[in-house]
Scaffold this motif. Structure first.
Motif, PDB file in Angstrom:
ATOM      1  N   LEU A   1      56.979  37.522  38.009  1.00  0.00           N
ATOM      2  CA  LEU A   1      56.608  36.097  38.033  1.00  0.00           C
ATOM      3  C   LEU A   1      57.758  35.266  38.591  1.00  0.00           C
ATOM      4  N   ASN A   2      58.969  35.637  38.209  1.00  0.00           N
ATOM      5  CA  ASN A   2      60.153  34.937  38.679  1.00  0.00           C
ATOM      6  C   ASN A   2      60.321  35.114  40.199  1.00  0.00           C
ATOM      7  N   PHE A   3      60.101  36.348  40.690  1.00  0.00           N
ATOM      8  CA  PHE A   3      60.193  36.610  42.136  1.00  0.00           C
ATOM      9  C   PHE A   3      59.206  35.702  42.883  1.00  0.00           C
ATOM     10  N   ILE A   4      58.011  35.586  42.336  1.00  0.00           N
ATOM     11  CA  ILE A   4      56.974  34.802  43.011  1.00  0.00           C
ATOM     12  C   ILE A   4      57.326  33.313  42.966  1.00  0.00           C
ATOM     13  N   GLU A   5      57.840  32.863  41.795  1.00  0.00           N
ATOM     14  CA  GLU A   5      58.143  31.432  41.654  1.00  0.00           C
ATOM     15  C   GLU A   5      59.358  31.018  42.481  1.00  0.00           C
TER      16      GLU A   5
ATOM     17  N   THR B   1      48.163  39.648  26.269  1.00  0.00           N
ATOM     18  CA  THR B   1      49.384  38.825  26.205  1.00  0.00           C
ATOM     19  C   THR B   1      49.917  38.570  27.620  1.00  0.00           C
ATOM     20  N   ALA B   2      49.911  39.619  28.445  1.00  0.00           N
ATOM     21  CA  ALA B   2      50.413  39.463  29.825  1.00  0.00           C
ATOM     22  C   ALA B   2      49.539  38.475  30.597  1.00  0.00           C
ATOM     23  N   LEU B   3      48.234  38.595  30.451  1.00  0.00           N
ATOM     24  CA  LEU B   3      47.350  37.695  31.210  1.00  0.00           C
ATOM     25  C   LEU B   3      47.461  36.255  30.706  1.00  0.00           C
TER      26      LEU B   3
ATOM     27  N   GLN C   1      48.244  33.167  33.016  1.00  0.00           N
ATOM     28  CA  GLN C   1      47.394  31.968  32.965  1.00  0.00           C
ATOM     29  C   GLN C   1      48.244  30.703  32.816  1.00  0.00           C
ATOM     30  N   LYS C   2      49.308  30.788  32.001  1.00  0.00           N
ATOM     31  CA  LYS C   2      50.167  29.607  31.764  1.00  0.00           C
ATOM     32  C   LYS C   2      51.130  29.352  32.919  1.00  0.00           C
ATOM     33  N   SER C   3      51.356  30.347  33.770  1.00  0.00           N
ATOM     34  CA  SER C   3      52.354  30.220  34.839  1.00  0.00           C
ATOM     35  C   SER C   3      51.787  29.417  36.005  1.00  0.00           C
ATOM     36  N   SER C   4      52.652  29.177  37.014  1.00  0.00           N
ATOM     37  CA  SER C   4      52.180  28.436  38.197  1.00  0.00           C
ATOM     38  C   SER C   4      51.518  29.375  39.214  1.00  0.00           C
ATOM     39  N   PHE C   5      51.417  30.664  38.886  1.00  0.00           N
ATOM     40  CA  PHE C   5      50.860  31.646  39.822  1.00  0.00           C
ATOM     41  C   PHE C   5      49.401  31.321  40.145  1.00  0.00           C
ATOM     42  N   THR C   6      49.086  31.318  41.449  1.00  0.00           N
ATOM     43  CA  THR C   6      47.698  30.982  41.807  1.00  0.00           C
ATOM     44  C   THR C   6      47.041  32.026  42.703  1.00  0.00           C
ATOM     45  N   SER C   7      47.776  33.077  43.071  1.00  0.00           N
ATOM     46  CA  SER C   7      47.184  34.064  43.984  1.00  0.00           C
ATOM     47  C   SER C   7      46.312  35.045  43.185  1.00  0.00           C
ATOM     48  N   LEU C   8      46.277  36.314  43.547  1.00  0.00           N
ATOM     49  CA  LEU C   8      45.352  37.259  42.919  1.00  0.00           C
ATOM     50  C   LEU C   8      46.050  38.061  41.826  1.00  0.00           C
ATOM     51  N   CYS C   9      45.392  38.212  40.694  1.00  0.00           N
ATOM     52  CA  CYS C   9      45.968  38.992  39.596  1.00  0.00           C
ATOM     53  C   CYS C   9      45.070  40.206  39.371  1.00  0.00           C
TER      54      CYS C   9
ATOM     55  N   THR D   1      41.250  31.974  33.749  1.00  0.00           N
ATOM     56  CA  THR D   1      40.427  31.259  34.740  1.00  0.00           C
ATOM     57  C   THR D   1      40.936  31.451  36.174  1.00  0.00           C
ATOM     58  N   LYS D   2      41.987  32.270  36.340  1.00  0.00           N
ATOM     59  CA  LYS D   2      42.514  32.501  37.692  1.00  0.00           C
ATOM     60  C   LYS D   2      41.780  33.687  38.326  1.00  0.00           C
ATOM     61  N   PRO D   3      41.927  33.868  39.646  1.00  0.00           N
ATOM     62  CA  PRO D   3      41.207  34.971  40.292  1.00  0.00           C
ATOM     63  C   PRO D   3      41.666  36.325  39.764  1.00  0.00           C
ATOM     64  N   LEU D   4      40.731  37.102  39.248  1.00  0.00           N
ATOM     65  CA  LEU D   4      41.078  38.378  38.612  1.00  0.00           C
ATOM     66  C   LEU D   4      40.381  39.548  39.308  1.00  0.00           C
ATOM     67  N   GLY D   5      41.148  40.599  39.513  1.00  0.00           N
ATOM     68  CA  GLY D   5      40.591  41.861  40.007  1.00  0.00           C
ATOM     69  C   GLY D   5      40.838  42.969  39.005  1.00  0.00           C
ATOM     70  N   LEU D   6      40.149  44.078  39.188  1.00  0.00           N
ATOM     71  CA  LEU D   6      40.338  45.254  38.308  1.00  0.00           C
ATOM     72  C   LEU D   6      40.671  46.451  39.153  1.00  0.00           C
ATOM     73  N   LYS D   7      41.711  47.203  38.790  1.00  0.00           N
ATOM     74  CA  LYS D   7      42.005  48.466  39.476  1.00  0.00           C
ATOM     75  C   LYS D   7      41.310  49.581  38.707  1.00  0.00           C
ATOM     76  N   LEU D   8      40.414  50.273  39.396  1.00  0.00           N
ATOM     77  CA  LEU D   8      39.551  51.264  38.736  1.00  0.00           C
ATOM     78  C   LEU D   8      39.965  52.683  39.084  1.00  0.00           C
ATOM     79  N   PRO D   9      39.666  53.619  38.186  1.00  0.00           N
ATOM     80  CA  PRO D   9      39.881  55.027  38.523  1.00  0.00           C
ATOM     81  C   PRO D   9      38.730  55.498  39.404  1.00  0.00           C
ATOM     82  N   PRO D  10      38.874  56.654  40.051  1.00  0.00           N
ATOM     83  CA  PRO D  10      37.746  57.173  40.831  1.00  0.00           C
ATOM     84  C   PRO D  10      36.613  57.634  39.910  1.00  0.00           C
ATOM     85  N   TYR D  11      35.384  57.371  40.322  1.00  0.00           N
ATOM     86  CA  TYR D  11      34.219  57.908  39.610  1.00  0.00           C
ATOM     87  C   TYR D  11      33.570  58.951  40.517  1.00  0.00           C
ATOM     88  N   PHE D  12      32.805  59.847  39.882  1.00  0.00           N
ATOM     89  CA  PHE D  12      32.309  60.992  40.635  1.00  0.00           C
ATOM     90  C   PHE D  12      30.811  61.219  40.477  1.00  0.00           C
ATOM     91  N   ASP D  13      30.159  60.386  39.671  1.00  0.00           N
ATOM     92  CA  ASP D  13      28.748  60.610  39.410  1.00  0.00           C
ATOM     93  C   ASP D  13      27.998  59.300  39.666  1.00  0.00           C
TER      94      ASP D  13
END
Ligand code: SIN
Length: 313
Positions: free
Chosen positions: A84-88, A110-112, A116-124, A158-170
């Motif tokens: 967060l510091n690097f980004i700010e 807790t991390a999210l 949410q409280k930070s000034s970060f506005t890109s993708l999480c 309320t910020k833009p959120l993505g999910l990193k998923l494992p591979p599925y096979f079925d």
């Protein structure tokens, strides 16, 4: 080449080129992230952050193999505040994919809240798929846990959120996971993380090639490309159109980027090939992708994104 655009959008972010580093490669320190930002990459992903700095698993924990790599890094990172510091502190004019990977649901929440409280506005990006934390299963394989996590997250996030998923096979797994994801205001998914708990053997020494977990680790590189293509395609066919897709897995050439976009990826991430070739890879990918588009008469990525055809005689 002049009238070809390879830009792509996720949320409000514009990627001038549709490739960035995969979490965990060239992104643990400010120096590494700056190398990515100074390359032809469209943005930067941070190393998956835990609340506190973490050393990760014992070494050796990464090995290159004939067709890719095996790793059991175990989330070595500088802690969320560092990223967060690097980004700010830096004026970053490219999109940022801030990856979070707590080792418990409580830590993730807790991390999210901190993000949410930070000034970060890109993708999480919430990583639910690290296969390398000793004693912890991958949340992405537990449907109830995915749903409970997302319900708790969207109570405050309320910020833009993505999910990193494992591979599925079925195919039924895709149906079940997509049904859950479609209930939430996700901005994107990132598919796939490494194929977890593979094993690489050195016949000469008759031993495994990495130390943690008895040699079991996440497999990346050329081996996993068909799995990545399938996951991108299957989710594009099932997710609400507003949920974008980052395709990750086995990308080494512009042709690999083209194929993932053809399956429905908005942008792609590069892991093993970036570890092996370094950030110059992005300039090569840009040239190769543009050459393919020129040859095929495409002017923008949307001309072919998601347009994979059924079998043609
Ligand atoms: C790791 O740090 O073990 C790799 C990260 C991941 O697979 O999510």
């Amino acid at each position: 080449m002049t009238n070809i655009s390879i830009s792509a959008n996720i949320g409000n972010e514009v990627f001038q080129s549709p490739f960035i580093n995969a979490a965990g490669v060239f992104d643990e320190t400010a120096a590494e992230m700056n190398q990515i930002l100074n390359s032809e990459a469209g943005g930067v992903t941070t190393k998956s952050a835990t609340l506190k700095p973490r050393k990760g698993n014992p070494t050796p924990r990464y090995a290159d193999t004939k067709f890719g790599s095996i790793n059991s890094m175990g989330l070595p990172n500088q802690g969320l505040d560092y990223y967060l510091n690097f980004i700010e502190k830096n004026e970053i004019n490219k999109p940022i994919d801030l990856s979070i990977s707590g080792t418990s649901r409580e830590d993730n929440l807790t991390a999210l809240k901190k993000v949410q409280k930070s000034s970060f506005t890109s993708l999480c990006e919430l990583n639910l798929s690290c296969p390398n934390v000793i004693g912890k299963p991958q949340v992405g394989y537990d449907l109830t846990a995915i749903e409970e996590t997302l319900t708790a997250v969207f109570e405050f996030f309320t910020k833009p959120l993505g999910l990193k998923l494992p591979p599925y096979f079925d195919l039924q797994q895709y149906d079940a996971v997509a049904k859950i994801l479609n209930k939430y205001p996700l901005t994107y998914i990132n598919t796939i993380n490494s194929v977890g708990n593979g094993l690489v053997v050195d016949a000469k020494t008759e031993s495994v090639v990495i130390r943690p977990k008895g040699g079991f680790g996440g497999i990346g590189g050329t081996y996993v490309k068909p799995v990545a293509l399938a996951n991108v395609r299957a989710f594009r066919q099932r997710l609400n159109p507003e949920i974008k897709i980052i395709g990750t897995g086995g990308v080494k050439t512009g042709l690999d980027v083209f194929e993932l976009i053809l399956c429905g990826a908005d942008i792609v991430e590069i892991g093993t090939a970036l570890a092996q070739e370094g950030p110059h890879i992005f300039a090569r990918l840009k040239q190769e992708l543009t050459d393919i588009m020129q040859e095929k008469g495409y002017h923008q990525l949307s001309d072919f994104r998601g347009k994979l055809k059924e079998y043609q005689n």
